[in-house]
Design an enzyme around this catalytic site. Structure first.
Site, PDB file in Angstrom:
ATOM      1  N   ARG A  74      42.124  39.218  33.196  1.00  0.00           N
ATOM      2  CA  ARG A  74      42.409  38.500  34.447  1.00  0.00           C
ATOM      3  C   ARG A  74      43.804  38.829  34.968  1.00  0.00           C
ATOM      4  O   ARG A  74      44.030  38.916  36.181  1.00  0.00           O
ATOM      5  CB  ARG A  74      42.264  37.002  34.199  1.00  0.00           C
ATOM      6  CG  ARG A  74      42.462  36.121  35.433  1.00  0.00           C
ATOM      7  CD  ARG A  74      42.044  34.697  35.109  1.00  0.00           C
ATOM      8  NE  ARG A  74      42.183  33.817  36.276  1.00  0.00           N
ATOM      9  CZ  ARG A  74      43.156  32.925  36.414  1.00  0.00           C
ATOM     10  NH1 ARG A  74      44.083  32.800  35.466  1.00  0.00           N
ATOM     11  NH2 ARG A  74      43.222  32.155  37.481  1.00  0.00           N
ATOM     12  N   HIS A  78      44.784  39.974  38.727  1.00  0.00           N
ATOM     13  CA  HIS A  78      45.702  39.233  39.583  1.00  0.00           C
ATOM     14  C   HIS A  78      46.915  40.071  39.977  1.00  0.00           C
ATOM     15  O   HIS A  78      47.527  39.806  41.021  1.00  0.00           O
ATOM     16  CB  HIS A  78      46.144  37.946  38.885  1.00  0.00           C
ATOM     17  CG  HIS A  78      45.156  36.833  39.024  1.00  0.00           C
ATOM     18  ND1 HIS A  78      45.516  35.537  39.318  1.00  0.00           N
ATOM     19  CD2 HIS A  78      43.804  36.822  38.932  1.00  0.00           C
ATOM     20  CE1 HIS A  78      44.440  34.769  39.392  1.00  0.00           C
ATOM     21  NE2 HIS A  78      43.391  35.538  39.159  1.00  0.00           N
ATOM     22  N   VAL A  82      47.673  41.920  44.517  1.00  0.00           N
ATOM     23  CA  VAL A  82      48.917  41.557  45.219  1.00  0.00           C
ATOM     24  C   VAL A  82      49.836  42.765  45.233  1.00  0.00           C
ATOM     25  O   VAL A  82      50.370  43.167  44.201  1.00  0.00           O
ATOM     26  CB  VAL A  82      49.598  40.358  44.534  1.00  0.00           C
ATOM     27  CG1 VAL A  82      50.882  39.987  45.272  1.00  0.00           C
ATOM     28  CG2 VAL A  82      48.651  39.162  44.485  1.00  0.00           C
ATOM     29  N   ASP A  86      51.219  47.115  40.323  1.00  0.00           N
ATOM     30  CA  ASP A  86      52.615  47.484  40.106  1.00  0.00           C
ATOM     31  C   ASP A  86      53.330  46.557  39.139  1.00  0.00           C
ATOM     32  O   ASP A  86      54.557  46.589  39.028  1.00  0.00           O
ATOM     33  CB  ASP A  86      53.375  47.498  41.442  1.00  0.00           C
ATOM     34  CG  ASP A  86      53.431  46.122  42.100  1.00  0.00           C
ATOM     35  OD1 ASP A  86      52.716  45.198  41.629  1.00  0.00           O
ATOM     36  OD2 ASP A  86      54.188  45.961  43.084  1.00  0.00           O
ATOM     37  N   ASN A 106      48.097  31.291  40.165  1.00  0.00           N
ATOM     38  CA  ASN A 106      48.640  31.726  38.879  1.00  0.00           C
ATOM     39  C   ASN A 106      49.312  30.608  38.091  1.00  0.00           C
ATOM     40  O   ASN A 106      49.322  30.637  36.854  1.00  0.00           O
ATOM     41  CB  ASN A 106      49.658  32.849  39.088  1.00  0.00           C
ATOM     42  CG  ASN A 106      49.049  34.102  39.669  1.00  0.00           C
ATOM     43  OD1 ASN A 106      47.894  34.414  39.411  1.00  0.00           O
ATOM     44  ND2 ASN A 106      49.829  34.833  40.461  1.00  0.00           N
ATOM     45  N   HIS A 206      33.759  37.174  34.481  1.00  0.00           N
ATOM     46  CA  HIS A 206      33.631  35.761  34.155  1.00  0.00           C
ATOM     47  C   HIS A 206      32.574  35.524  33.082  1.00  0.00           C
ATOM     48  O   HIS A 206      32.198  34.385  32.822  1.00  0.00           O
ATOM     49  CB  HIS A 206      33.279  34.961  35.410  1.00  0.00           C
ATOM     50  CG  HIS A 206      34.425  34.812  36.356  1.00  0.00           C
ATOM     51  ND1 HIS A 206      34.288  34.287  37.631  1.00  0.00           N
ATOM     52  CD2 HIS A 206      35.737  35.129  36.225  1.00  0.00           C
ATOM     53  CE1 HIS A 206      35.470  34.288  38.228  1.00  0.00           C
ATOM     54  NE2 HIS A 206      36.366  34.792  37.403  1.00  0.00           N
ATOM     55  N   THR A 261      27.856  32.470  25.296  1.00  0.00           N
ATOM     56  CA  THR A 261      28.679  33.458  24.582  1.00  0.00           C
ATOM     57  C   THR A 261      30.046  33.545  25.264  1.00  0.00           C
ATOM     58  O   THR A 261      30.366  34.536  25.916  1.00  0.00           O
ATOM     59  CB  THR A 261      28.001  34.836  24.576  1.00  0.00           C
ATOM     60  OG1 THR A 261      27.694  35.221  25.939  1.00  0.00           O
ATOM     61  CG2 THR A 261      26.715  34.819  23.773  1.00  0.00           C
TER      62      THR A 261
END
Length: 342
Positions: A74, A78, A82, A86, A106, A206, A261
């Site tokens: 994740r 994220h 944005v 980087d 976040n 997910h 699971t």
């Protein structure tokens, strides 16, 4: 041939064409020119043990934290949404940086930063000043998926680290668990990803990990301000979620994204959607939105884990190419939390 990097071996055009341009063309969109300078062999001469080092640190971290593989995957996601891949999400607050860590999507949610620090420290010991934090995120996501039973792929490398953060973009660009299908498609398209194929494939992440009750409760008690549950949610699953996330309960309490699971990377996410047991509104939107162009892909992945794995690997490569910095752009941070020299 792309110009040699001062920190890694030059990336030849053949690999770039095979891994990046051809893959992008297959789904009908292009990639930023700098992305073609990435290649899987980037550290073969300068830090040949990079994957081994990352794997060792991640396996040790997993012994104490079963969630860490999903969290690191994740974190890469994220970061890339944005201002590109980087490593801007890793920067702490400073006199010149307003950290993305405190953006709404976040704050008290994105996690795994100490593990990234541990990976960076191990790599600085093995090959100082060579491996970027942006590449660490890409490698960590790849290895996390593999160690959880998911697909394998050769991740193109050679990203450089940015020197700025963008909390405004972090607040607006990241897909939300409350987004409808239109909003999700707009956000994926805005970063150059396919708003149907990449959206469905990457949402499959997910299939492992946990989610806080604050992201689930609105579906259970006040969907879209109606004061009623989400009608797209299976009643039996809603009852289960309500016991785990009671009305007025602890919003930070954790719930499995996949009840069967939760720590395995498999294709059960799509079967769950078919049974109306998607945990997040944004999950179920892929199938339950009337006329959804994503529904056919959800059905295909529900019937074939192999097809999902193949598409997920390709989509991860594409996501990892969003607005990358290469060559003399950016820097290779010595500490992933701060810009060099600050």
């Amino acid at each position: 041939m792309a110009p040699p990097s001062p920190r890694g071996m030059p990336c030849g055009p053949r690999l770039a064409a095979v891994l990046l341009l051809a893959a992008a063309a297959a789904l009908g969109f292009g990639v930023r020119a700098g992305a073609a300078q990435l290649c899987a062999e980037y550290y073969d001469r300068t830090c040949p043990g990079v994957h081994r080092v990352v794997r060792r640190v991640l396996k040790k971290a997993h012994e104490a934290d079963a969630r860490i593989y999903a969290s690191l995957t994740r974190l890469h996601f994220h970061d890339c949404f944005v201002q590109g891949c980087d490593a801007s999400i890793l920067l702490d607050n400073s006199s010149s940086i307003v950290s993305e860590k405190f953006a709404t999507p976040n704050n008290n949610s994105a996690r795994g930063y100490p593990v990234v620090d541990a990976v960076k420290a191990a790599l600085e010991e093995a090959c100082p000043g060579v491996v970027s934090c942006a590449d660490i995120l890409a490698i960590a996501a790849k290895i996390s998926v593999e160690l959880s039973g998911g697909p394998r792929w050769r991740v193109p490398l050679g990203r450089r680290d940015g020197t700025t953060a963008n909390i405004t973009a972090a607040n607006s660009n990241l897909p939300s668990p409350f987004d409808n299908l239109t909003a999700l498609q707009q956000k994926f398209g805005a970063v150059g990803l396919d708003a149907t194929a990449d959206l469905v494939a990457l949402s499959g992440a997910h299939t492992f990990g946990r989610v806080q009750c604050r992201f689930v409760a609105p579906r259970l008690y006040n969907f879209s301000g109606t004061r009623r549950p989400d009608p797209a949610l299976d009643q039996g699953y809603r009852a289960l979620l309500s016991r785990r996330c009671p009305r007025g309960g602890d919003g930070s309490a954790l719930n499995d994204l996949d009840p069967a699971t939760p720590d395995a990377f498999d294709g059960s996410y799509y079967a769950n959607l078919g049974a109306r047991r998607g945990t997040l509104q944004s999950d179920q939107e892929l199938l339950s939105t009337p006329g959804a162009p994503t529904a056919a892909i959800v059905g295909r992945f529900a019937g074939s884990q192999k097809a999902f794995f193949r598409s997920f690997a390709k989509s991860m490569i594409r996501m990892g190419n969003i607005e990358v910095l290469t060559g003399s752009q950016g820097e290779v941070r010595k500490n992933c939390r701060v810009v060099n020299g600050s």
